[in-house]
Write a protein that holds these residues in place. Structure first.
Motif, PDB file in Angstrom:
ATOM      1  N   SER A   1      23.512 -92.362  38.041  1.00  0.00           N
ATOM      2  CA  SER A   1      24.466 -91.649  37.189  1.00  0.00           C
ATOM      3  C   SER A   1      24.468 -92.287  35.806  1.00  0.00           C
ATOM      4  O   SER A   1      23.832 -93.306  35.582  1.00  0.00           O
ATOM      5  CB  SER A   1      25.874 -91.698  37.801  1.00  0.00           C
ATOM      6  OG  SER A   1      26.349 -93.039  37.851  1.00  0.00           O
ATOM      7  N   TYR A   2      25.191 -91.683  34.903  1.00  0.00           N
ATOM      8  CA  TYR A   2      25.240 -92.173  33.525  1.00  0.00           C
ATOM      9  C   TYR A   2      26.644 -91.959  32.975  1.00  0.00           C
ATOM     10  O   TYR A   2      27.472 -91.248  33.571  1.00  0.00           O
ATOM     11  CB  TYR A   2      24.228 -91.424  32.653  1.00  0.00           C
ATOM     12  CG  TYR A   2      24.570 -89.959  32.487  1.00  0.00           C
ATOM     13  CD1 TYR A   2      25.413 -89.533  31.467  1.00  0.00           C
ATOM     14  CD2 TYR A   2      24.065 -88.998  33.372  1.00  0.00           C
ATOM     15  CE1 TYR A   2      25.753 -88.193  31.325  1.00  0.00           C
ATOM     16  CE2 TYR A   2      24.394 -87.660  33.244  1.00  0.00           C
ATOM     17  CZ  TYR A   2      25.232 -87.260  32.223  1.00  0.00           C
ATOM     18  OH  TYR A   2      25.569 -85.942  32.099  1.00  0.00           O
ATOM     19  N   SER A   3      26.920 -92.554  31.849  1.00  0.00           N
ATOM     20  CA  SER A   3      28.119 -92.231  31.073  1.00  0.00           C
ATOM     21  C   SER A   3      27.748 -92.347  29.603  1.00  0.00           C
ATOM     22  O   SER A   3      26.898 -93.153  29.231  1.00  0.00           O
ATOM     23  CB  SER A   3      29.290 -93.169  31.408  1.00  0.00           C
ATOM     24  OG  SER A   3      28.973 -94.514  31.107  1.00  0.00           O
TER      25      SER A   3
ATOM     26  N   HIS B   1      29.166 -92.881  25.658  1.00  0.00           N
ATOM     27  CA  HIS B   1      30.304 -93.461  24.936  1.00  0.00           C
ATOM     28  C   HIS B   1      30.107 -93.234  23.440  1.00  0.00           C
ATOM     29  O   HIS B   1      29.248 -93.871  22.818  1.00  0.00           O
ATOM     30  CB  HIS B   1      30.433 -94.949  25.273  1.00  0.00           C
ATOM     31  CG  HIS B   1      30.564 -95.181  26.741  1.00  0.00           C
ATOM     32  ND1 HIS B   1      31.781 -95.281  27.379  1.00  0.00           N
ATOM     33  CD2 HIS B   1      29.627 -95.289  27.714  1.00  0.00           C
ATOM     34  CE1 HIS B   1      31.585 -95.460  28.673  1.00  0.00           C
ATOM     35  NE2 HIS B   1      30.289 -95.455  28.905  1.00  0.00           N
TER      36      HIS B   1
ATOM     37  N   HIS C   1      32.894 -99.360  28.531  1.00  0.00           N
ATOM     38  CA  HIS C   1      31.621 -99.370  29.260  1.00  0.00           C
ATOM     39  C   HIS C   1      31.827 -99.905  30.678  1.00  0.00           C
ATOM     40  O   HIS C   1      31.341 -99.306  31.660  1.00  0.00           O
ATOM     41  CB  HIS C   1      30.601-100.257  28.534  1.00  0.00           C
ATOM     42  CG  HIS C   1      30.007 -99.614  27.321  1.00  0.00           C
ATOM     43  ND1 HIS C   1      29.161-100.282  26.475  1.00  0.00           N
ATOM     44  CD2 HIS C   1      30.129 -98.368  26.810  1.00  0.00           C
ATOM     45  CE1 HIS C   1      28.779 -99.472  25.495  1.00  0.00           C
ATOM     46  NE2 HIS C   1      29.359 -98.317  25.682  1.00  0.00           N
ATOM     47  N   ILE C   2      32.535-101.018  30.790  1.00  0.00           N
ATOM     48  CA  ILE C   2      32.770-101.623  32.109  1.00  0.00           C
ATOM     49  C   ILE C   2      33.620-100.708  32.976  1.00  0.00           C
ATOM     50  O   ILE C   2      33.317-100.484  34.158  1.00  0.00           O
ATOM     51  CB  ILE C   2      33.440-103.004  31.951  1.00  0.00           C
ATOM     52  CG1 ILE C   2      32.495-103.969  31.229  1.00  0.00           C
ATOM     53  CG2 ILE C   2      33.853-103.572  33.305  1.00  0.00           C
ATOM     54  CD1 ILE C   2      33.154-105.258  30.787  1.00  0.00           C
ATOM     55  N   TRP C   3      34.672-100.157  32.390  1.00  0.00           N
ATOM     56  CA  TRP C   3      35.558 -99.247  33.126  1.00  0.00           C
ATOM     57  C   TRP C   3      34.787 -98.049  33.675  1.00  0.00           C
ATOM     58  O   TRP C   3      34.931 -97.685  34.854  1.00  0.00           O
ATOM     59  CB  TRP C   3      36.674 -98.781  32.193  1.00  0.00           C
ATOM     60  CG  TRP C   3      37.402 -97.557  32.641  1.00  0.00           C
ATOM     61  CD1 TRP C   3      38.364 -97.469  33.601  1.00  0.00           C
ATOM     62  CD2 TRP C   3      37.216 -96.221  32.136  1.00  0.00           C
ATOM     63  NE1 TRP C   3      38.788 -96.172  33.733  1.00  0.00           N
ATOM     64  CE2 TRP C   3      38.103 -95.396  32.848  1.00  0.00           C
ATOM     65  CE3 TRP C   3      36.401 -95.663  31.156  1.00  0.00           C
ATOM     66  CZ2 TRP C   3      38.191 -94.022  32.604  1.00  0.00           C
ATOM     67  CZ3 TRP C   3      36.488 -94.304  30.916  1.00  0.00           C
ATOM     68  CH2 TRP C   3      37.365 -93.504  31.629  1.00  0.00           C
ATOM     69  N   ALA C   4      33.950 -97.448  32.842  1.00  0.00           N
ATOM     70  CA  ALA C   4      33.190 -96.274  33.278  1.00  0.00           C
ATOM     71  C   ALA C   4      32.194 -96.628  34.368  1.00  0.00           C
ATOM     72  O   ALA C   4      31.936 -95.828  35.281  1.00  0.00           O
ATOM     73  CB  ALA C   4      32.473 -95.640  32.090  1.00  0.00           C
ATOM     74  N   ALA C   5      31.639 -97.834  34.302  1.00  0.00           N
ATOM     75  CA  ALA C   5      30.635 -98.249  35.280  1.00  0.00           C
ATOM     76  C   ALA C   5      31.207 -98.434  36.672  1.00  0.00           C
ATOM     77  O   ALA C   5      30.497 -98.284  37.673  1.00  0.00           O
ATOM     78  CB  ALA C   5      29.967 -99.547  34.825  1.00  0.00           C
ATOM     79  N   VAL C   6      32.503 -98.752  36.760  1.00  0.00           N
ATOM     80  CA  VAL C   6      33.112 -99.034  38.070  1.00  0.00           C
ATOM     81  C   VAL C   6      34.118 -97.975  38.496  1.00  0.00           C
ATOM     82  O   VAL C   6      34.802 -98.133  39.505  1.00  0.00           O
ATOM     83  CB  VAL C   6      33.791-100.430  38.060  1.00  0.00           C
ATOM     84  CG1 VAL C   6      32.767-101.519  37.782  1.00  0.00           C
ATOM     85  CG2 VAL C   6      34.927-100.489  37.040  1.00  0.00           C
TER      86      VAL C   6
ATOM     87  N   CYS D   1      34.058 -91.225  36.581  1.00  0.00           N
ATOM     88  CA  CYS D   1      33.430 -91.258  35.252  1.00  0.00           C
ATOM     89  C   CYS D   1      31.931 -90.980  35.292  1.00  0.00           C
ATOM     90  O   CYS D   1      31.278 -90.943  34.249  1.00  0.00           O
ATOM     91  CB  CYS D   1      33.669 -92.615  34.591  1.00  0.00           C
ATOM     92  SG  CYS D   1      35.399 -92.938  34.240  1.00  0.00           S
ATOM     93  N   LYS D   2      31.387 -90.822  36.494  1.00  0.00           N
ATOM     94  CA  LYS D   2      29.955 -90.567  36.595  1.00  0.00           C
ATOM     95  C   LYS D   2      29.579 -89.295  35.849  1.00  0.00           C
ATOM     96  O   LYS D   2      30.219 -88.253  35.986  1.00  0.00           O
ATOM     97  CB  LYS D   2      29.543 -90.442  38.065  1.00  0.00           C
ATOM     98  CG  LYS D   2      29.600 -91.756  38.838  1.00  0.00           C
ATOM     99  CD  LYS D   2      29.154 -91.560  40.274  1.00  0.00           C
ATOM    100  CE  LYS D   2      29.167 -92.888  41.033  1.00  0.00           C
ATOM    101  NZ  LYS D   2      28.711 -92.715  42.438  1.00  0.00           N
TER     102      LYS D   2
END
Length: 203
Positions: free
Chosen positions: A9-11, A13, A72-77, A81-82
């Motif tokens: 997956s990606y996000s 920003h 970035h960290i929030w979206a990764a976990v 947010c995927k």
């Protein structure tokens, strides 16, 4: 790689004008401004605003490097947010007039109102010839030996200060998804300048 594709997956920003502390970051607007202010104080010259009246008076926003990293960290976990895209700004707005006052206080420079002749003020051309002046400052204060061109980009600053629209982004989607990162832009300026001083990038 193909067997793992369904799990990838990606996000995205989307930042605004990013400010932070780095020993070499030519497109860091704050670093360019800090160097400009330092040279003005060293030479005893006027700290003129090189932008337009429109940007001087209208709202703008910024992205603090720490807020951007937090998002970035929030979206990764965060599962929801995927494959999503988010704006990432500090969550407030400012005028360049107010930010200029903050810079003047930090660098002990006289605050000058917007000058109608600013359009004739070529900060790019003037700073292009300040390499030796910067070398003198580096030597005088024992800073890291970094060339002026390695830490500034006055062309980029010119572009930022010549926007013909209010540069503001909504953080509504981030809030709805659960990201509440925020920092006061004007208060953060002093913090980053102190960090640059601690790093011996500016005096």
């Amino acid at each position: 790689m193909a067997s793992h594709a369904p799990s990838l997956s990606y996000s995205v920003h989307r930042s605004s004008i990013i400010i932070g502390a780095s020993p070499r970051s030519v497109h860091n607007t704050l670093l360019t401004l800090a160097v400009y202010a330092t040279i003005c104080r060293h030479e005893g010259s006027r700290f003129r605003y090189p932008g337009t009246r429109y940007t001087w008076e209208h709202f703008c926003d910024m992205s603090n490097a720490r807020v951007l990293a937090q998002q970035h960290i929030w979206a990764a976990v965060t599962a929801q947010c995927k494959n999503q895209a988010f704006n990432c700004t500090n969550g407030d707005v400012f005028t360049w007039k107010s930010l200029w006052k903050v810079l003047c206080d930090i660098f002990d420079l006289e605050f000058l109102p917007f000058d109608e002749s600013t359009d004739e003020f070529d900060v790019v051309g003037i700073m292009k010839n300040k390499g030796k002046v910067w070398d003198e400052i580096v030597e005088k204060y024992g800073l890291h030996k970094i060339n002026l061109e390695e830490i500034t980009c006055f062309e980029a600053l010119n572009n930022v200060l010549d926007f013909k629209f209010q540069h503001v982004c909504s953080m509504n989607k981030s809030r709805e998804f659960g990201f509440y990162g925020y920092i006061d832009t004007l208060k953060s300026i002093g913090m980053w300048v102190e960090k640059l001083r601690d790093m011996k990038v500016i005096p």
